[in-house]
Scaffold this motif. Structure first.
Motif, PDB file in Angstrom:
ATOM      1  N   PRO A  35     -14.183   7.006  -6.541  1.00  0.00           N
ATOM      2  CA  PRO A  35     -14.576   6.789  -5.147  1.00  0.00           C
ATOM      3  C   PRO A  35     -14.281   5.356  -4.713  1.00  0.00           C
ATOM      4  CG  PRO A  35     -16.294   7.990  -6.314  1.00  0.00           C
ATOM      5  CD  PRO A  35     -15.302   7.549  -7.348  1.00  0.00           C
ATOM      6  N   GLY A  36     -13.631   5.223  -3.570  1.00  0.00           N
ATOM      7  CA  GLY A  36     -13.338   3.907  -3.019  1.00  0.00           C
ATOM      8  C   GLY A  36     -12.137   3.215  -3.610  1.00  0.00           C
ATOM      9  N   GLU A  37     -11.416   3.879  -4.515  1.00  0.00           N
ATOM     10  CA  GLU A  37     -10.258   3.243  -5.141  1.00  0.00           C
ATOM     11  C   GLU A  37      -9.026   3.386  -4.253  1.00  0.00           C
ATOM     12  OE1 GLU A  37      -8.185   2.893  -9.559  1.00  0.00           O
ATOM     13  OE2 GLU A  37      -9.433   4.633  -9.095  1.00  0.00           O
ATOM     14  N   PHE A  38      -8.177   2.369  -4.298  1.00  0.00           N
ATOM     15  CA  PHE A  38      -6.960   2.307  -3.479  1.00  0.00           C
ATOM     16  C   PHE A  38      -5.787   2.184  -4.447  1.00  0.00           C
ATOM     17  CE2 PHE A  38      -4.049   0.737  -0.254  1.00  0.00           C
ATOM     18  CZ  PHE A  38      -4.541   1.244   0.943  1.00  0.00           C
ATOM     19  N   LEU A  39      -5.094   3.288  -4.684  1.00  0.00           N
ATOM     20  CA  LEU A  39      -4.114   3.383  -5.762  1.00  0.00           C
ATOM     21  C   LEU A  39      -2.709   3.556  -5.207  1.00  0.00           C
ATOM     22  CD1 LEU A  39      -3.428   3.832  -8.809  1.00  0.00           C
ATOM     23  CD2 LEU A  39      -3.956   6.251  -8.431  1.00  0.00           C
ATOM     24  N   ALA A  40      -1.759   2.796  -5.763  1.00  0.00           N
ATOM     25  CA  ALA A  40      -0.354   2.929  -5.397  1.00  0.00           C
ATOM     26  C   ALA A  40       0.380   3.700  -6.480  1.00  0.00           C
ATOM     27  CB  ALA A  40       0.280   1.559  -5.218  1.00  0.00           C
ATOM     28  N   THR A 199     -13.468   5.384   1.551  1.00  0.00           N
ATOM     29  CA  THR A 199     -12.491   6.458   1.392  1.00  0.00           C
ATOM     30  C   THR A 199     -11.470   6.059   0.327  1.00  0.00           C
ATOM     31  OG1 THR A 199     -12.706   7.005   3.736  1.00  0.00           O
ATOM     32  CG2 THR A 199     -10.801   7.895   2.588  1.00  0.00           C
ATOM     33  N   SER A 200     -11.196   6.956  -0.592  1.00  0.00           N
ATOM     34  CA  SER A 200     -10.186   6.704  -1.617  1.00  0.00           C
ATOM     35  C   SER A 200      -8.795   6.977  -1.048  1.00  0.00           C
ATOM     36  CB  SER A 200     -10.417   7.592  -2.834  1.00  0.00           C
ATOM     37  OG  SER A 200     -11.690   7.348  -3.401  1.00  0.00           O
ATOM     38  N   PHE A 201      -7.815   6.182  -1.492  1.00  0.00           N
ATOM     39  CA  PHE A 201      -6.431   6.343  -1.041  1.00  0.00           C
ATOM     40  C   PHE A 201      -5.504   6.441  -2.243  1.00  0.00           C
ATOM     41  CE2 PHE A 201      -8.164   4.961   2.911  1.00  0.00           C
ATOM     42  CZ  PHE A 201      -7.250   5.287   3.917  1.00  0.00           C
ATOM     43  N   LEU A 202      -4.572   7.373  -2.167  1.00  0.00           N
ATOM     44  CA  LEU A 202      -3.454   7.448  -3.094  1.00  0.00           C
ATOM     45  C   LEU A 202      -2.188   7.320  -2.263  1.00  0.00           C
ATOM     46  CD1 LEU A 202      -2.071   7.959  -5.803  1.00  0.00           C
ATOM     47  CD2 LEU A 202      -2.410  10.418  -5.449  1.00  0.00           C
ATOM     48  N   ILE A 203      -1.491   6.212  -2.432  1.00  0.00           N
ATOM     49  CA  ILE A 203      -0.341   5.890  -1.586  1.00  0.00           C
ATOM     50  C   ILE A 203       0.941   5.895  -2.408  1.00  0.00           C
ATOM     51  CG2 ILE A 203       0.736   4.106  -0.169  1.00  0.00           C
ATOM     52  CD1 ILE A 203      -1.936   3.264   0.790  1.00  0.00           C
ATOM     53  N   VAL A 204       1.888   6.736  -2.016  1.00  0.00           N
ATOM     54  CA  VAL A 204       3.225   6.694  -2.591  1.00  0.00           C
ATOM     55  C   VAL A 204       4.047   5.702  -1.782  1.00  0.00           C
ATOM     56  CG1 VAL A 204       5.354   7.986  -2.968  1.00  0.00           C
ATOM     57  CG2 VAL A 204       3.147   9.061  -3.438  1.00  0.00           C
TER      58      VAL A 204
END
Length: 227
Positions: A35-40, A199-204
């Motif tokens: 939760p709350g992680e911002f991952l590339a 909000t968690s994000f998974l960004i390509v």
């Protein structure tokens, strides 16, 4: 430890199963997003990033392995259950904003709530207005999407992705079609949402500079996660 928003265990995806041309695109993928992680997620074209994003977004099913969304195992859910879980848990932002060009900005943001049928009409418009204010577009809320700049359209797309208050936003090259200034602005907007709402994000992304501003970077090489 908090339940992860997303967890993948030994996930594979193959095509042409049982045929001589069978090929495995993803190999035993393990991934956890808290939760709350911002991952590339980075990697060369053809490495399997889009295939992985389709699985995480519940748009496709893995060949083997399991995907959990907020602790719910998804492999054996039927299509209606997947649609409901996706609609209430996951937001999407794409390189191509996929707005309805003839609709206004506020109408585009309202669409996920209208389709869901769980909001009163007045509540839908009020929430859409609030989201457009959050992304700095109050003054153009009633402008047609087709008349807006690329940066403005992507801001509308981000607001639309947040309409259902998802726990996870999947962003596939969200700055790929923007100039550097607009790309930085769109990225900072997503980072702000991440910080403010958890909000968690998974960004390509292929943009290493932006990826280095994320909490964590993982690379995909030939269908395997490294790093």
């Amino acid at each position: 430890m908090a339940e992860p928003v997303l967890r993948l265990e030994a996930v594979t995806r193959s095509y042409n199963i049982g045929q001589p041309s069978e090929i495995e695109i993803l190999h035993a993928i393990d991934l956890r997003l808290d939760p709350g992680e911002f991952l590339a997620l980075m990697g060369p074209s053809g490495s399997g990033k889009s295939t992985l994003l389709n699985l995480v977004g519940l748009l496709d099913r893995p060949t083997s392995g399991e995907i959990w969304i907020n602790g719910t195992a998804t492999t054996h859910l039927d299509d209606a259950e997947l649609t409901r879980l996706r609609g209430h848990t996951i937001g999407f932002v794409f390189q191509e904003h996929h707005l309805i060009s003839a609709f206004s900005a506020i109408e585009n943001v309202m669409m996920p709530m209208v389709v869901d049928h769980s909001f009163e009409t007045a509540e839908i418009r009020a929430r859409a207005s609030e989201l457009l204010a959050r992304v700095g577009l109050t003054k153009v809320a009633n402008h047609a999407a087709m008349a807006m700049s690329g940066g403005e359209q992507q801001r509308v797309a981000i607001a639309r992705a947040l309409a259902m208050a998802p726990d996870l936003v999947l962003a596939d090259e969200p700055t790929g079609n923007l100039d550097s200034k607009s790309a930085d602005s769109a990225f900072e907007l997503m980072r702000e949402v991440n910080r403010d709402s958890g909000t968690s994000f998974l960004i390509v992304t292929h943009n290493l500079e932006l990826a280095q501003r994320c909490d964590r970077i993982i690379d995909m090489i030939d269908g395997r996660l490294v790093g």
